[in-house]
Design an enzyme around this catalytic site. Structure first.
Site, mmCIF file in Angstrom:
data_model
loop_
_atom_site.group_PDB
_atom_site.id
_atom_site.type_symbol
_atom_site.label_atom_id
_atom_site.label_comp_id
_atom_site.label_asym_id
_atom_site.label_seq_id
_atom_site.Cartn_x
_atom_site.Cartn_y
_atom_site.Cartn_z
ATOM 1 N NE ARG A 102 -2.240 0.606 3.597
ATOM 2 C CZ ARG A 102 -3.078 0.487 4.656
ATOM 3 N NH1 ARG A 102 -4.393 0.068 4.609
ATOM 4 N NH2 ARG A 102 -2.301 0.266 5.825
ATOM 5 C CB THR A 125 -2.068 7.145 -3.184
ATOM 6 O OG1 THR A 125 -1.231 5.789 -3.453
ATOM 7 C CG2 THR A 125 -1.039 8.156 -3.845
ATOM 8 C CG ASP A 179 1.641 -4.292 9.991
ATOM 9 O OD1 ASP A 179 1.843 -5.479 9.511
ATOM 10 O OD2 ASP A 179 1.677 -3.330 9.220
ATOM 11 C CG ASP A 235 4.917 -5.063 11.362
ATOM 12 O OD1 ASP A 235 5.575 -5.535 10.495
ATOM 13 O OD2 ASP A 235 4.543 -4.009 11.430
#
Length: 210
Positions: A105, A109, A201, A204
């Site tokens: 990602r 944006t 996340d 992670d």
């Protein structure tokens, strides 16, 4: 709930998801829970696989029995976090093929950028199960299904742990024919595109990185 979205609310799924949300859950525990929950969710997403009748010999007599027929499966993890689903789903369907879609990602944006993809040659003849723990903005999921459809697949399902309302809206607008299976629909996204309350996340937490 959006059309074509199914929340898998089985008590064991919800119990394991609650443990995964806990910030004190270790990397090892998180991986184990994800493998377990992917199996449980896999039972639901594969509920309507086509069957055929065969004749077999039991130790006592001949009988009619049912086995899977029709299309074979392909598990399609969106790298890297989607890899956490693969082992649990392969425990259910060991003969399934595994494709890979590498997307990240863009931090500015929030759009999905492709960096890798590898699919089985006969993807058009297979049920494709796209997996990613989070359906946040929806951009990565939309891009992944775009690539899979371009490769010829017409039977696609999307599996995630947690979805955000905006991600579901974006995904269903782009691919209204693809059902979404999730364990929870959370409240919203923060300014960085993370789901709230979420699980942090997922990549992670699976791989022990920061």
């Amino acid at each position: 709930m959006p059309d074509n979205t199914q929340v898998i609310d089985h008590p064991l799924v919800q119990h394991k998801l609650a443990m995964m949300r806990d910030k004190d859950t270790t990397t090892q525990e998180f991986r184990t829970l994800l493998r377990e929950i992917s199996m449980l969710m896999g039972y639901e997403i594969l509920r309507n696989l086509s069957m055929e009748e065969i004749t077999i010999e039991t130790p006592l007599e001949t009988m009619k029995a049912r086995k899977l027929s029709g299309k074979k499966l392909c598990i399609m993890p969106i790298l890297r976090a989607g890899l956490g689903f693969v082992d649990g789903l392969l425990d259910l369907v060991p003969a399934a093929r595994v494709g890979h879609i590498g997307l990240y990602r863009d931090p500015a944006t929030l759009e999905a950028v492709e960096y890798y993809k590898k699919f089985p040659e006969d993807l058009a003849n297979r049920l494709a199960i796209v997996v990613d723990p989070m359906l946040a903005t929806g951009h990565s999921a939309v891009a992944a299904v775009d690539y899979i459809k371009a490769a010829g697949s017409t039977d696609i399902r999307f599996l995630c742990l947690i979805a955000a309302p905006v991600g579901l809206k974006t995904f269903h607008a782009a691919h209204p024919d693809v059902p979404v299976y999730t364990a929870a629909i959370d409240r919203e996204l923060n300014d960085h595109g993370y789901i709230l309350p979420g699980i942090g996340d997922a990549g992670d937490r699976i791989f022990g990185t920061k």
